[in-house]
Design an enzyme around this catalytic site. Structure first.
Site, PDB file in Angstrom:
ATOM      1  N   ASP A 176       0.900  -1.149   0.000  1.00  0.00           N
ATOM      2  CA  ASP A 176       0.000   0.000   0.000  1.00  0.00           C
ATOM      3  C   ASP A 176       0.936   1.195   0.000  1.00  0.00           C
ATOM      4  O   ASP A 176       1.567   1.493   1.015  1.00  0.00           O
ATOM      5  CB  ASP A 176      -0.887   0.008   1.251  1.00  0.00           C
ATOM      6  CG  ASP A 176      -1.930   1.104   1.155  1.00  0.00           C
ATOM      7  OD1 ASP A 176      -1.537   2.250   0.895  1.00  0.00           O
ATOM      8  OD2 ASP A 176      -3.128   0.816   1.302  1.00  0.00           O
ATOM      9  N   HIS A 177       1.069   1.848  -1.141  1.00  0.00           N
ATOM     10  CA  HIS A 177       2.171   2.822  -1.229  1.00  0.00           C
ATOM     11  C   HIS A 177       1.979   3.997  -0.276  1.00  0.00           C
ATOM     12  O   HIS A 177       2.918   4.721   0.010  1.00  0.00           O
ATOM     13  CB  HIS A 177       2.424   3.259  -2.677  1.00  0.00           C
ATOM     14  CG  HIS A 177       1.456   4.263  -3.209  1.00  0.00           C
ATOM     15  ND1 HIS A 177       0.224   3.938  -3.684  1.00  0.00           N
ATOM     16  CD2 HIS A 177       1.548   5.609  -3.343  1.00  0.00           C
ATOM     17  CE1 HIS A 177      -0.400   5.019  -4.095  1.00  0.00           C
ATOM     18  NE2 HIS A 177       0.374   6.060  -3.890  1.00  0.00           N
ATOM     19  N   ASP A 234     -10.718   2.397  -4.932  1.00  0.00           N
ATOM     20  CA  ASP A 234      -9.392   2.830  -5.389  1.00  0.00           C
ATOM     21  C   ASP A 234      -8.592   3.503  -4.265  1.00  0.00           C
ATOM     22  O   ASP A 234      -7.375   3.362  -4.192  1.00  0.00           O
ATOM     23  CB  ASP A 234      -9.580   3.813  -6.558  1.00  0.00           C
ATOM     24  CG  ASP A 234      -8.284   4.161  -7.267  1.00  0.00           C
ATOM     25  OD1 ASP A 234      -7.558   3.220  -7.625  1.00  0.00           O
ATOM     26  OD2 ASP A 234      -8.012   5.361  -7.464  1.00  0.00           O
ATOM     27  N   HIS A 239      -5.744   2.872   0.955  1.00  0.00           N
ATOM     28  CA  HIS A 239      -4.852   3.940   1.413  1.00  0.00           C
ATOM     29  C   HIS A 239      -5.419   4.707   2.613  1.00  0.00           C
ATOM     30  O   HIS A 239      -4.754   4.890   3.623  1.00  0.00           O
ATOM     31  CB  HIS A 239      -4.599   4.957   0.290  1.00  0.00           C
ATOM     32  CG  HIS A 239      -4.087   4.343  -0.984  1.00  0.00           C
ATOM     33  ND1 HIS A 239      -3.219   3.285  -1.002  1.00  0.00           N
ATOM     34  CD2 HIS A 239      -4.311   4.654  -2.292  1.00  0.00           C
ATOM     35  CE1 HIS A 239      -2.925   2.980  -2.262  1.00  0.00           C
ATOM     36  NE2 HIS A 239      -3.585   3.789  -3.054  1.00  0.00           N
TER      37      HIS A 239
HETATM   38  C1  BG6 Z   1      -3.414   4.816  -6.581  1.00  0.00           C
HETATM   39  C2  BG6 Z   1      -4.755   4.970  -7.238  1.00  0.00           C
HETATM   40  O1  BG6 Z   1      -3.393   3.696  -5.745  1.00  0.00           O
HETATM   41  O2  BG6 Z   1      -3.143   5.981  -5.812  1.00  0.00           O
HETATM   42  C3  BG6 Z   1      -4.780   6.200  -8.115  1.00  0.00           C
HETATM   43  O3  BG6 Z   1      -5.040   3.826  -8.025  1.00  0.00           O
HETATM   44  C4  BG6 Z   1      -4.391   7.411  -7.316  1.00  0.00           C
HETATM   45  O4  BG6 Z   1      -6.062   6.390  -8.698  1.00  0.00           O
HETATM   46  C5  BG6 Z   1      -3.090   7.161  -6.570  1.00  0.00           C
HETATM   47  O5  BG6 Z   1      -4.245   8.491  -8.221  1.00  0.00           O
HETATM   48  C6  BG6 Z   1      -2.791   8.303  -5.626  1.00  0.00           C
HETATM   49  O6  BG6 Z   1      -1.485   8.146  -5.142  1.00  0.00           O
HETATM   50  P1  BG6 Z   1      -0.646   9.417  -4.717  1.00  0.00           P
HETATM   51  O7  BG6 Z   1       0.621   8.851  -4.160  1.00  0.00           O
HETATM   52  O8  BG6 Z   1      -0.436  10.253  -5.937  1.00  0.00           O
HETATM   53  O9  BG6 Z   1      -1.478  10.126  -3.697  1.00  0.00           O
END
Ligand code: BG6
Length: 501
Positions: A176-177, A234, A239
């Site tokens: 989960d980035h 999503d 997240h």
């Molecule tokens: C991803 C989603 O996991 O996270 C995208 O699939 C989203 O739709 C993105 O834009 C957002 O990541 P960050 O790091 O730019 O907030």
């Protein structure tokens, strides 16, 4: 600095976009910062027939110009064509790995990174296991997978069953980035390494908690995926709930993967389910419509490529919920996320209760605003505390001021990008910042009734909001009284002054 043991990273889906844009650049950064051992290799695999050299040529354009380092880095990269469905190809992959570890003198430590469509998440691990590539007798065998971990509770459960058939939970790293973002991790340090925050981090002092993740971008060519996903799947299910876990958890007994993930799990188990009849009171969904921003016509969501022109997919969600436990009883939590909002910002707002008596009201000049601690996750990572001060001069005019810290002031420290941090952790065998299977299911359990209600009950509205605005104004209705969401702008402390479109 501890360096991971020698290893081979095997990337499935190596000819894809994620590999070129995110994975290889992240591994390259780790290499440049001397965070990888001398003995490591990357073996890219995908259906596309390519030689080692052709694969290296594809990658080089995604690396920053640095001839000497790049050629050393490219020498560590190899390629193997594979048909994901063919068991024989996994035997060949195994032989290739064996010949690589022999020639490079590396132990059989393999990190399998599945950068593939999710329908291969139960195919590839199973076939690797049939080839004996899950066996850790001669070195570790770890799997990294990316979200989505299922598209609903049932499929999330069956994915866990399928993975756990051949692998131990501690071999599986679910990325989960958001957990790789520096400020999300800093939440734990802010809470548990300071004497001033934790004593007030509870229902006695906190009025409400708000977590916003706004994006100015739209679906950017991913309409085909997004139209079957929507903002709830999503962003919220993974997240944002993980961020809730970090904000709300109890102090773990130690900073170790399972200790922390137990605490996150307890938060998820305490989420008060939203009943079907309460949906409209607690959850607002929206979809962006066409608008004009700075003279430029912006298409609405339904006009995006690969999106159903009558789509009911939400590009915005705002919700209110409660965590029914000792610490948080009665404190409302608010989550908001959306595409095509005015700016890109992710932040947590901890709003404290007002003072019990407004002493300076008597002057008629009362400007009291609640104290807020704002933890900015991106961009411009930092922490901002808003508190009241006396304006200089006669009388007692109270005004809110900001005390803010920007990570950028730690100028000489390399802030690793989320993928760098997470890949490095998986090489160390540290799963702290990865989602555990049971927490993924618990998060789905909370979200599933909302998705079901949206699907079954067509009377639940989906509100349009013009691209470039802060979403449907109905989402302010989730809050009591005069309260509204914080409308943050690009600059950490000048909120309310301008927004970058
Ligand atoms: C991803 C989603 O996991 O996270 C995208 O699939 C989203 O739709 C993105 O834009 C957002 O990541 P960050 O790091 O730019 O907030």
């Amino acid at each position: 600095m501890k360096i991971p043991d020698p290893h081979i990273i095997v990337i499935f889906g190596a000819s894809g976009d994620l590999t070129k844009r995110m994975l290889i650049p992240a591994i390259h950064q780790l290499f440049i910062h001397h965070l990888l051992p001398d003995d490591f290799a990357i073996l890219g695999t995908s259906r596309t027939p390519l030689t080692d050299e052709a694969f290296r040529q594809r990658i080089i354009e995604f690396l920053p110009a640095d001839e000497e380092n790049n050629s050393k880095f490219l020498n560590k990269i190899y390629y193997q064509t594979i048909d994901y469905e063919l068991q024989d190809d996994y035997q060949e992959l195994k032989s290739r790995l064996e010949s690589l570890i022999q020639s490079l003198n590396i132990p059989a430590n393999y990190l399998f990174y599945l950068s593939t469509p999710p329908n291969l998440y139960d195919v590839i691990p199973e076939k690797l296991a049939l080839a004996g590539l899950n066996n850790q007798a001669d070195g570790y065998k770890r799997l990294i997978i990316e979200k989505p971990f299922g598209i609903n509770l049932a499929s999330a459960k069956s994915l866990n069953i399928s993975l756990l058939k051949d692998y131990e939970e501690n071999q599986i790293y679910r990325i989960d980035h958001y957990l790789g973002k520096e400020t999300v991790q800093n939440l734990m340090v802010t809470r548990f390494a300071n004497g001033i925050f934790e004593p007030v981090w509870n229902r006695n002092f906190i009025e409400r908690v708000e977590i916003s993740s706004a994006e100015s971008l739209g679906v950017e060519g991913r309409g085909g995926y997004y139209d079957h996903s929507g903002a709830m799947r999503d962003m919220v299910q993974n997240h944002l709930l993980q961020v809730v876990g970090m904000v709300a958890m109890e102090p773990p007994v130690v900073i170790e993967a399972d200790a922390i993930r137990h605490e996150v799990m307890k938060v998820f188990q305490s989420l008060r389910p939203i009943k079907p009849e309460e949906m409209q009171k607690y959850v607002i969904r929206g979809q962006y419509t066409a608008s004009t921003i700075k003279g430029e016509a912006i298409a609405g969501y339904r006009d995006e490529p690969d999106v159903n022109p009558a789509s009911h997919t939400e590009t915005y969600v705002a919700m209110k919920f409660f965590i029914d436990n000792w610490r948080w009883a009665g404190v409302p939590f608010f989550i908001r996320t959306g595409k095509k909002l005015p700016t890109r910002v992710t932040e947590i707002v901890i709003e404290f209760k007002p003072t019990p008596h407004h002493l300076f009201d008597q002057t008629g000049l009362d400007q009291y605003k609640p104290n807020q601690l704002i933890i900015r996750i991106q961009p411009d990572e930092g922490i901002l505390l808003k508190f009241n001060m006396k304006e200089p001069g006669a009388g007692f005019r109270v005004n809110q001021v900001n005390m803010d810290f920007h990570y950028s002031s730690l100028a000489d420290i390399h802030l690793p990008a989320a993928y760098e941090r997470l890949i490095l952790d998986s090489l160390y065998g540290d799963a702290t910042l990865f989602s555990r299977g049971d927490t993924v299911e618990a998060a789905w359990k909370f979200i599933q009734p909302i998705l079901d209600a949206w699907e079954k009950d067509s009377s639940i509205p989906i509100y349009g909001y013009p691209a470039g605005t802060w979403g449907p104004y109905e989402s302010d209705g989730l809050m009591d009284g005069e309260n509204t969401w914080r409308y943050p702008c690009k600059n950490l402390s000048d909120d309310g002054l301008y927004c970058e479109l």
